[in-house]
Design a protein around this motif. Structure first.
Motif, PDB file in Angstrom:
ATOM      1  N   SER A   1       0.096  -4.106  -0.690  1.00  0.00           N
ATOM      2  CA  SER A   1       1.243  -4.594   0.079  1.00  0.00           C
ATOM      3  C   SER A   1       0.817  -5.672   1.066  1.00  0.00           C
ATOM      4  CB  SER A   1       1.899  -3.437   0.837  1.00  0.00           C
ATOM      5  OG  SER A   1       2.335  -2.428  -0.029  1.00  0.00           O
TER       6      SER A   1
ATOM      7  N   GLY B   1      -5.021  -2.287  -3.670  1.00  0.00           N
ATOM      8  CA  GLY B   1      -5.684  -2.670  -2.443  1.00  0.00           C
ATOM      9  C   GLY B   1      -7.166  -2.878  -2.688  1.00  0.00           C
TER      10      GLY B   1
ATOM     11  N   THR C   1       6.461   0.137  -3.309  1.00  0.00           N
ATOM     12  CA  THR C   1       5.133   0.175  -2.721  1.00  0.00           C
ATOM     13  C   THR C   1       4.699   1.604  -2.415  1.00  0.00           C
ATOM     14  OG1 THR C   1       6.126  -0.217  -0.530  1.00  0.00           O
ATOM     15  CG2 THR C   1       5.286  -2.134  -1.728  1.00  0.00           C
TER      16      THR C   1
ATOM     17  N   THR D   1       2.249   0.821   3.271  1.00  0.00           N
ATOM     18  CA  THR D   1       0.847   0.587   2.946  1.00  0.00           C
ATOM     19  C   THR D   1       0.046   1.730   3.555  1.00  0.00           C
ATOM     20  OG1 THR D   1      -0.952  -1.049   2.978  1.00  0.00           O
ATOM     21  CG2 THR D   1       0.352  -0.842   4.988  1.00  0.00           C
TER      22      THR D   1
END
Length: 229
Positions: A135, A74, A179, A151
């Protein structure tokens, strides 16, 4: 087995370093059964993170045809307001260290990264992983519709809005897509992927080395649905 961890302008360092160290240690513990490198869509370059201007070097271009694992981190920056629409038209050269996270994530869509990730998802020999807002990068690129993923808790609504089955869990295993939730989940995600790729004994040895036990149950779309909770 080879793992490629992607760097992009404004990436979150912990999303990268935590799984990198886990996978690197797993490669050592397995006698070289696993290798890991940092890559970017543009090829070898210095990439500036969103945390204090910290720089990491991508040593190669992302290779979507190479079997193994591709992991998307991220971003690190200011937390955007719920529902904020990323500015997908701003150029990468306009990146600033005080950018909002949704803007940094959305800006990846102006690079070659979405096309490379699409090619990776179409490759049956590749498992895609994502930590935190990684994600959302995949989802905003239109690659996760109908899939199960997680996420950071602040981004679950945005994930759901893109047609993803958003799951509030630390790790979600959807087959060739795995994830992780908030930033520290990158450590747990790395350990889980290590267990999947090399085996539980190697993963356990790395857990002991790092003095960290993986947290929570890995969520899969299997078994009966819970009732009465």
């Amino acid at each position: 087995m080879h793992a490629q961890i992607i760097l992009f302008d404004g990436f979150d360092p912990l999303d990268v370093i935590a799984p990198y160290e886990v996978l690197y240690a797993g490669g050592t513990a397995s006698g070289g059964a696993l290798s890991v490198e940092l890559v970017s869509a543009e090829g070898p370059r210095e990439v500036v993170s969103g945390t204090g201007g910290l720089v990491l070097r991508a040593t190669a271009a992302l290779d979507a045809a190479r079997p193994g694992l591709i992991l998307v981190p991220g971003a690190s920056g200011r937390v955007g307001e719920p529902g904020e629409v990323p500015d997908q038209h701003a150029g990468a050269d306009e990146w600033r260290p005080d950018e909002f996270i949704p803007v940094l994530l959305g800006r990846t869509l102006t690079t070659e990264l979405p096309a490379l990730l699409k090619a990776a998802m179409d490759n049956p020999d590749v498992t895609l992983g994502a930590v935190c807002g990684g994600s959302l990068v995949l989802a905003m690129a239109g690659l996760l519709e109908g899939r199960y993923a997680t996420t950071h808790h602040l981004g679950l609504d945005m994930l759901d809005a893109t047609g993803v089955h958003a799951v509030k869990a630390r790790i979600v295993d959807d087959g060739d897509l795995v994830t992780g939730a908030g930033v520290t989940s990158g450590l747990d995600l790395g350990l889980y992927l290590l267990e999947r790729m090399v085996g539980p004994r190697i993963a356990h040895a790395v857990e002991e080395l790092f003095a960290h036990e993986r947290r929570g149950t890995v969520w899969r779309h299997q078994g009966p649905a819970p009732a009465g909770l």
